[in-house]
Design a protein around this motif. Structure first.
Motif, mmCIF file in Angstrom:
data_model
loop_
_atom_site.group_PDB
_atom_site.id
_atom_site.type_symbol
_atom_site.label_atom_id
_atom_site.label_comp_id
_atom_site.label_asym_id
_atom_site.label_seq_id
_atom_site.Cartn_x
_atom_site.Cartn_y
_atom_site.Cartn_z
ATOM 1 N N GLY A 1 37.324 31.871 94.992
ATOM 2 C CA GLY A 1 36.247 31.166 94.310
ATOM 3 C C GLY A 1 35.703 31.888 93.092
ATOM 4 N N PHE A 2 35.445 33.188 93.217
ATOM 5 C CA PHE A 2 34.822 33.924 92.111
ATOM 6 C C PHE A 2 35.842 34.526 91.148
ATOM 7 N N VAL A 3 37.114 34.431 91.470
ATOM 8 C CA VAL A 3 38.157 34.971 90.603
ATOM 9 C C VAL A 3 39.319 33.991 90.579
ATOM 10 N N GLY A 4 39.984 33.903 89.431
ATOM 11 C CA GLY A 4 41.118 32.996 89.309
ATOM 12 C C GLY A 4 40.908 32.021 88.171
ATOM 13 N N TYR A 5 41.326 30.799 88.365
ATOM 14 C CA TYR A 5 41.277 29.777 87.324
ATOM 15 C C TYR A 5 39.836 29.470 86.903
ATOM 16 N N ASP A 6 39.620 29.439 85.591
ATOM 17 C CA ASP A 6 38.326 29.104 84.998
ATOM 18 C C ASP A 6 37.219 30.078 85.409
ATOM 19 N N THR A 7 37.557 31.351 85.525
ATOM 20 C CA THR A 7 36.555 32.399 85.764
ATOM 21 C C THR A 7 36.805 33.540 84.776
ATOM 22 N N LYS A 8 35.736 34.168 84.331
ATOM 23 C CA LYS A 8 35.873 35.278 83.390
ATOM 24 C C LYS A 8 36.589 36.463 84.030
ATOM 25 N N LEU A 9 36.238 36.749 85.283
ATOM 26 C CA LEU A 9 36.870 37.870 85.975
ATOM 27 C C LEU A 9 38.363 37.635 86.146
ATOM 28 N N GLY A 10 38.735 36.411 86.477
ATOM 29 C CA GLY A 10 40.146 36.103 86.641
ATOM 30 C C GLY A 10 40.926 36.276 85.351
ATOM 31 N N TYR A 11 40.329 35.838 84.244
ATOM 32 C CA TYR A 11 41.016 35.971 82.957
ATOM 33 C C TYR A 11 41.147 37.441 82.556
ATOM 34 N N ILE A 12 40.114 38.230 82.825
ATOM 35 C CA ILE A 12 40.167 39.660 82.504
ATOM 36 C C ILE A 12 41.265 40.348 83.302
ATOM 37 N N LEU A 13 41.336 40.057 84.605
ATOM 38 C CA LEU A 13 42.370 40.668 85.444
ATOM 39 C C LEU A 13 43.761 40.219 85.019
ATOM 40 N N LEU A 14 43.879 38.961 84.580
ATOM 41 C CA LEU A 14 45.171 38.455 84.119
ATOM 42 C C LEU A 14 45.637 39.207 82.874
ATOM 43 N N LYS A 15 44.696 39.558 82.006
ATOM 44 C CA LYS A 15 45.033 40.225 80.759
ATOM 45 C C LYS A 15 45.178 41.739 80.911
ATOM 46 N N THR A 16 44.749 42.262 82.048
ATOM 47 C CA THR A 16 44.867 43.702 82.278
ATOM 48 C C THR A 16 46.328 44.081 82.484
ATOM 49 N N GLY A 17 46.772 45.050 81.745
ATOM 50 C CA GLY A 17 48.161 45.501 81.874
ATOM 51 C C GLY A 17 49.054 44.999 80.769
ATOM 52 N N GLY A 18 48.754 43.823 80.252
ATOM 53 C CA GLY A 18 49.532 43.286 79.143
ATOM 54 C C GLY A 18 51.001 43.122 79.520
ATOM 55 N N THR A 19 51.880 43.598 78.671
ATOM 56 C CA THR A 19 53.324 43.459 78.894
ATOM 57 C C THR A 19 53.984 44.757 79.319
ATOM 58 N N ASP B 1 44.411 35.912 71.504
ATOM 59 C CA ASP B 1 45.060 35.002 72.438
ATOM 60 C C ASP B 1 44.434 33.606 72.338
ATOM 61 N N PHE B 2 45.295 32.611 72.229
ATOM 62 C CA PHE B 2 44.827 31.229 72.146
ATOM 63 C C PHE B 2 45.365 30.374 73.293
ATOM 64 N N VAL B 3 46.623 30.589 73.647
ATOM 65 C CA VAL B 3 47.243 29.791 74.710
ATOM 66 C C VAL B 3 46.583 30.083 76.050
ATOM 67 N N GLY B 4 46.297 31.359 76.321
ATOM 68 C CA GLY B 4 45.689 31.744 77.588
ATOM 69 C C GLY B 4 44.374 31.032 77.863
ATOM 70 N N PRO B 5 43.411 31.065 76.948
ATOM 71 C CA PRO B 5 42.153 30.347 77.173
ATOM 72 C C PRO B 5 42.328 28.850 77.346
ATOM 73 N N VAL B 6 43.285 28.252 76.629
ATOM 74 C CA VAL B 6 43.525 26.817 76.786
ATOM 75 C C VAL B 6 43.956 26.498 78.213
ATOM 76 N N MET B 7 44.763 27.392 78.802
ATOM 77 C CA MET B 7 45.295 27.141 80.141
ATOM 78 C C MET B 7 44.313 27.521 81.248
ATOM 79 N N TYR B 8 43.639 28.659 81.084
ATOM 80 C CA TYR B 8 42.896 29.238 82.203
ATOM 81 C C TYR B 8 41.380 29.136 82.074
ATOM 82 N N LEU B 9 40.859 28.773 80.914
ATOM 83 C CA LEU B 9 39.409 28.735 80.707
ATOM 84 C C LEU B 9 39.001 27.385 80.116
ATOM 85 N N PRO B 10 39.022 26.315 80.896
ATOM 86 C CA PRO B 10 38.693 24.991 80.354
ATOM 87 C C PRO B 10 37.205 24.765 80.116
#
Length: 278
Positions: free
Chosen positions: A134-152, A211-220
């Motif tokens: 609920g507090f992490v994952g799709y459409d959450t700031k914490l989820g997006y931060i964790l997704l971007k951590t580590g990069g490639t 990043d533009f594609v990421g917010p479109v997908m994960y932060l509606p």
């Protein structure tokens, strides 16, 4: 001697061409951003005659960039710091061969650079985390931060290459002096890695900030929009007002320009050191 002068001349010509290609578009946008809409219509490519400082204030307020800016600043700062910490914790034992299959682990990260973007798998993961936690994952700031951590994994590989160039005797000396693992990494190893850390910062920050594609997908949700998505919304409203749009572009790019200005002296040294010592 003649060949040396010719090569030098060609080098200067090439640098001049590159400067024109990279700097002229930036100067062109800056010039437009200070024009009034009427002046732009009368002379789109001419030099600005009367600087309109209020353009930036108007663009900032009408585009609601304050909220977008804070969101992007949060995503970029936190994810960049986490990326550096995670990369350091992973790179040090791999570079020192303190874990089994260190060479395979490094090869795995190297191979990951050639794999396609795992966008579908990431999207399913974000949805699952949202449903389960609920507090992490799709459409959450914490989820997006964790997704971007580590990069490639580029920062990880640069760290591995750089740490290999640091004397291993320092590990033994620190152990004899009673320095703990965390203290050794943060107080001794990290200060020695300033050039490659600066390179990692700018590479990670650019990737996350732009990043533009990421917010479109994960932060509606609009309250989660970063500044790049805010620029898209701004363009939809002021797409015909090029001075306003140019101000929006400069607002988005200014933080990265400032960041690069402060740490650019470390970037080339860090990139070269990581490449050579790997």
């Amino acid at each position: 001697m003649k060949d040396s002068k010719t090569a030098k001349t060609l080098s200067y010509i090439l640098i001049a061409v590159l400067l024109v290609l990279y700097i002229m578009p930036l100067l062109f946008v800056i010039n437009i951003s200070f024009k009034s809409f009427t002046d732009y219509l009368l002379d789109p490519i001419g030099l600005v005659k009367s600087i309109q400082w209020d353009n930036y204030k108007e663009a900032w307020l009408k585009g609601n960039f304050s909220n977008y800016f804070l969101n992007s600043l949060l995503y970029t700062a936190v994810a960049t710091v986490l990326t550096l910490i995670v990369s350091l914790f992973g790179a040090f034992p791999v570079a020192r061969n303190y874990v089994k299959w260190s060479g395979f682990i490094y090869l795995f990260f190297l191979m990951s650079q050639f794999l396609p973007n795992p966008m579908v798998a990431q999207f399913k993961l974000m949805l699952t985390l949202k449903q389960e936690l609920g507090f992490v994952g799709y459409d959450t700031k914490l989820g997006y931060i964790l997704l971007k951590t580590g990069g490639t994994g580029i920062v990880f590989m640069m760290f591995v290459g750089y740490i290999k160039g640091i004397s291993r005797e320092m590990d033994e000396a620190a152990g004899m002096d009673g320095a703990g693992y965390m203290r050794y990494l943060f107080q001794i190893i990290m200060p020695l890695m300033k050039p490659v850390i600066a390179t990692g910062v700018i590479l990670t920050a650019i990737t996350i900030w732009n990043d533009f594609v990421g917010p479109v997908m994960y932060l509606p949700s609009p309250e989660h929009y970063p500044i790049t998505f805010g620029l898209k919304e701004f363009r939809g409203q002021y797409g015909n007002n090029w001075p306003m749009l140019a101000c929006g572009i400069m607002i988005v790019s200014a933080p990265l320009i400032v960041l690069y200005t402060f740490i650019q002296k470390y970037i080339v040294d860090g990139a070269l050191a990581g490449a050579v010592k790997a």
